[in-house]
Design an enzyme around this catalytic site. Structure first.
Site, PDB file in Angstrom:
ATOM      1  N   ASP A 164      68.113  29.046  -4.881  1.00 42.81           N
ATOM      2  CA  ASP A 164      67.035  28.187  -5.383  1.00 42.81           C
ATOM      3  C   ASP A 164      65.893  29.057  -5.906  1.00 42.81           C
ATOM      4  O   ASP A 164      66.140  30.137  -6.436  1.00 42.81           O
ATOM      5  CB  ASP A 164      66.576  27.254  -4.247  1.00 42.81           C
ATOM      6  CG  ASP A 164      66.079  25.915  -4.745  1.00 42.81           C
ATOM      7  OD1 ASP A 164      64.984  25.874  -5.336  1.00 42.81           O
ATOM      8  OD2 ASP A 164      66.785  24.902  -4.547  1.00 42.81           O
ATOM      9  N   ASP A 169      56.384  28.110  10.307  1.00 43.27           N
ATOM     10  CA  ASP A 169      57.467  27.432  11.023  1.00 43.27           C
ATOM     11  C   ASP A 169      58.711  28.306  11.142  1.00 43.27           C
ATOM     12  O   ASP A 169      59.611  27.999  11.936  1.00 43.27           O
ATOM     13  CB  ASP A 169      57.842  26.119  10.324  1.00 43.27           C
ATOM     14  CG  ASP A 169      56.812  25.021  10.543  1.00 43.27           C
ATOM     15  OD1 ASP A 169      55.786  25.305  11.194  1.00 43.27           O
ATOM     16  OD2 ASP A 169      57.029  23.894  10.070  1.00 43.27           O
ATOM     17  N   HIS A 213      60.035  24.604  -4.252  1.00 39.60           N
ATOM     18  CA  HIS A 213      61.290  23.855  -4.204  1.00 39.60           C
ATOM     19  C   HIS A 213      62.286  24.496  -3.235  1.00 39.60           C
ATOM     20  O   HIS A 213      62.903  23.818  -2.407  1.00 39.60           O
ATOM     21  CB  HIS A 213      61.879  23.806  -5.616  1.00 39.60           C
ATOM     22  CG  HIS A 213      63.049  22.900  -5.784  1.00 39.60           C
ATOM     23  ND1 HIS A 213      64.347  23.312  -5.580  1.00 39.60           N
ATOM     24  CD2 HIS A 213      63.122  21.595  -6.154  1.00 39.60           C
ATOM     25  CE1 HIS A 213      65.176  22.313  -5.824  1.00 39.60           C
ATOM     26  NE2 HIS A 213      64.465  21.261  -6.172  1.00 39.60           N
ATOM     27  N   ASN A 239      69.186  14.159 -11.411  1.00 33.97           N
ATOM     28  CA  ASN A 239      68.170  13.100 -11.388  1.00 33.97           C
ATOM     29  C   ASN A 239      67.940  12.462 -12.744  1.00 33.97           C
ATOM     30  O   ASN A 239      66.863  11.944 -13.014  1.00 33.97           O
ATOM     31  CB  ASN A 239      66.834  13.678 -10.903  1.00 33.97           C
ATOM     32  CG  ASN A 239      66.914  14.280  -9.530  1.00 33.97           C
ATOM     33  OD1 ASN A 239      67.817  13.976  -8.761  1.00 33.97           O
ATOM     34  ND2 ASN A 239      65.977  15.144  -9.214  1.00 33.97           N
ATOM     35  N   ALA A 254      77.483  20.614 -10.608  1.00 33.09           N
ATOM     36  CA  ALA A 254      77.996  19.722  -9.568  1.00 33.09           C
ATOM     37  C   ALA A 254      79.155  18.864 -10.055  1.00 33.09           C
ATOM     38  O   ALA A 254      79.917  18.326  -9.245  1.00 33.09           O
ATOM     39  CB  ALA A 254      76.871  18.822  -9.053  1.00 33.09           C
ATOM     40  N   SER A 261      68.024  16.964  -5.157  1.00 38.76           N
ATOM     41  CA  SER A 261      67.732  18.266  -4.556  1.00 38.76           C
ATOM     42  C   SER A 261      67.458  18.133  -3.072  1.00 38.76           C
ATOM     43  O   SER A 261      67.813  19.001  -2.278  1.00 38.76           O
ATOM     44  CB  SER A 261      66.492  18.886  -5.205  1.00 38.76           C
ATOM     45  OG  SER A 261      66.812  19.650  -6.327  1.00 38.76           O
TER      46      SER A 261
END
Length: 467
Positions: A187, A196, A219, A317, A332, A390
């Site tokens: 990505d 985190d 992203h 999308n 994909a 995504s």
């Protein structure tokens, strides 16, 4: 990200070529074969340290051969143009133009306004809607040495509830964390300073010239958070991560502006396979405007699948439902890449999610939560709630890691397990949701049957006292 225009719906090309030999026995000699036909002198990826190169390295050569996946990336020269095209006709090689690809998410101003303040309402609604399914049974012995399934945080995102990463009944538990499983996120990189993930081992590499792995877009950090985020994030923050003990591999194949090219993605796949990653998550793609899919990507994905690596990618999308449904995006739409569509908390197909419009390929294989998805992002924002296939894709990747740990399955068998355990969504055609909503492995808790077994009380021997 800017809103799409009609021009952006058309494929974009870089001017380079991808070449692949369908005859694997001849793959090792593809460099010399290309050189003899075109005059181009290729380098092997093995000539670079750890087989890692960037676009700048590629520009300084005639081309590079990716050793682990058998793909050559060629720089086009005017004098070699016709001979490159002839490789397909005369030598039986697969020759394709290299595409430009983009991060697949909806980050424009309209979407940002749509999701503000929506997350809490979504979580409340999901609590009412999600019901437990039949569990996947394991022997009691398999429960040894597994992590404590209890979650000590303020709550869990609706996606983790709907996919049973966090079971919604006390009768079930999910003791799996992705421990021992290597997951590659290809990505825009990752924010290595995100609190985190402090202390979490992360293997990373940039394939973008002049840009470090550090995520300047957000992203990649968001997708990584969903797939492999922590079990216990910051106080008062919902748990948003799935495979919290998986081994994270970050491949920056998209720039800080969210775009990249096939060569960088294929180099990332080559790197992930070389590093032994069982799962590759790619929330990226390019729109397609007609039938067909990349034979190069399909060959790479098929070989990876047969050798224990599952590639999972966003369906795209480009749709605007109910009026317009666009086909699953590149790459994909390849049959051997698991394409992920998006649903919302009410189990409705997201308006933007692409569909499987062709009967023999380009299918949506499975669905994941892709509307109002809360996860990590680059600092200082730290967290964000975004929409997109995504966001659905890393849900599937993280859950794939849980199944890989739970069952030991890899590659094609892991694909089958994800499909066979998905929750059917009969209100929607498989064209849009595939096998249904991805589901995590659960185990029924063990309870004694009533009445509880009671061991007989042995009489206490008393000493005999004689007068």
């Amino acid at each position: 990200m800017a809103k799409k225009t009609k021009k952006q719906d058309e494929p974009e090309y870089t001017g380079r070529y991808l070449v692949y030999s369908p005859d694997l026995s001849q793959a090792a000699g593809i460099s010399s074969q290309i050189q003899s036909k075109t005059g181009l002198n290729l380098k092997s990826s093995t000539e670079f340290e750890n087989e890692i190169f960037t676009e700048k390295d590629l520009e300084n050569t005639d081309g590079i051969y990716l050793d682990k996946i058998g793909v050559a990336v060629l720089n086009s020269k005017p004098e070699a143009e016709s001979s490159i095209s002839a490789l397909a006709d005369e030598d039986g090689l697969i020759v394709e133009k290299e595409r430009v690809v983009h991060a697949i998410s909806l980050l424009d101003e309209e979407t940002e306004n749509y999701v503000k303040g929506y997350r809490d309402a979504v979580n409340s609604l999901a609590d009412m809607l999600v019901q437990p399914e039949e569990e996947y049974d394991f022997d009691e012995a398999e429960m040894e040495d597994m992590e404590d399934p209890e979650v000590s945080v303020s709550g869990n995102t609706w996606g983790l509830k709907a996919t049973r990463v966090v079971p919604q009944t006390f009768l079930y538990t999910n003791p799996y964390s992705g421990s021992g499983i290597k997951v590659a996120i290809l990505d825009t990189g990752f924010d290595l300073n995100h609190p985190d993930f402090a202390g979490r081992p992360i293997v990373s590499q940039s394939f973008i010239s002049g840009q470090a792995v550090q995520d300047g877009h957000g992203h990649g950090t968001h997708c990584t958070g969903t797939a492999c985020g922590p079990k216990s994030p910051a106080p008062a923050v919902e748990r948003y991560g799935i495979a919290y003990n998986a081994k994270i591999h970050i491949g920056k194949v998209l720039s800080n502006s969210g775009s990249g090219a096939d060569s960088g993605i294929l180099a990332g796949i080559n790197w992930a396979i070389a590093n032994g990653c069982s799962i590759i998550s790619m929330s990226l793609g390019a729109n397609v405007n007609g039938p067909g899919y990349s034979a190069v990507y399909e060959s790479v994905a098929l070989n990876a699948l047969n050798n224990g690596t599952l590639i999972i990618a966003a369906a795209g999308n480009a749709s605007s439902r109910p009026g317009t449904i666009k086909p699953v995006s590149h790459p994909a739409n390849c049959p051997s890449i698991m394409a992920v569509g998006a649903v919302d908390s009410a189990m409705n197909v997201a308006s933007f999610s692409c569909g499987g419009l062709y009967p023999s390929y380009g299918a949506v294989d499975i669905a994941g939560p892709g509307v109002a998805v809360f996860s990590s992002t680059k600092m200082p924002a730290r967290y964000a709630t975004w929409n997109g296939t995504s966001m659905a894709t890393p849900h599937v990747a993280g859950i794939a890691a849980l199944w890989a740990q739970a069952t030991g399955l890899r590659g094609r068998n892991l694909w089958r397990k994800l499909i066979s355990t998905a929750k059917a969504l009969p209100a929607h055609p498989s064209r849009d949701v595939g096998a249904g909503l991805v589901q995590a492995p659960n185990k029924r808790r063990f309870f004694w049957k009533y009445p509880f077994p009671v061991k007989p009380i042995k009489p206490i021997p008393y000493p005999i006292i004689r007068p």
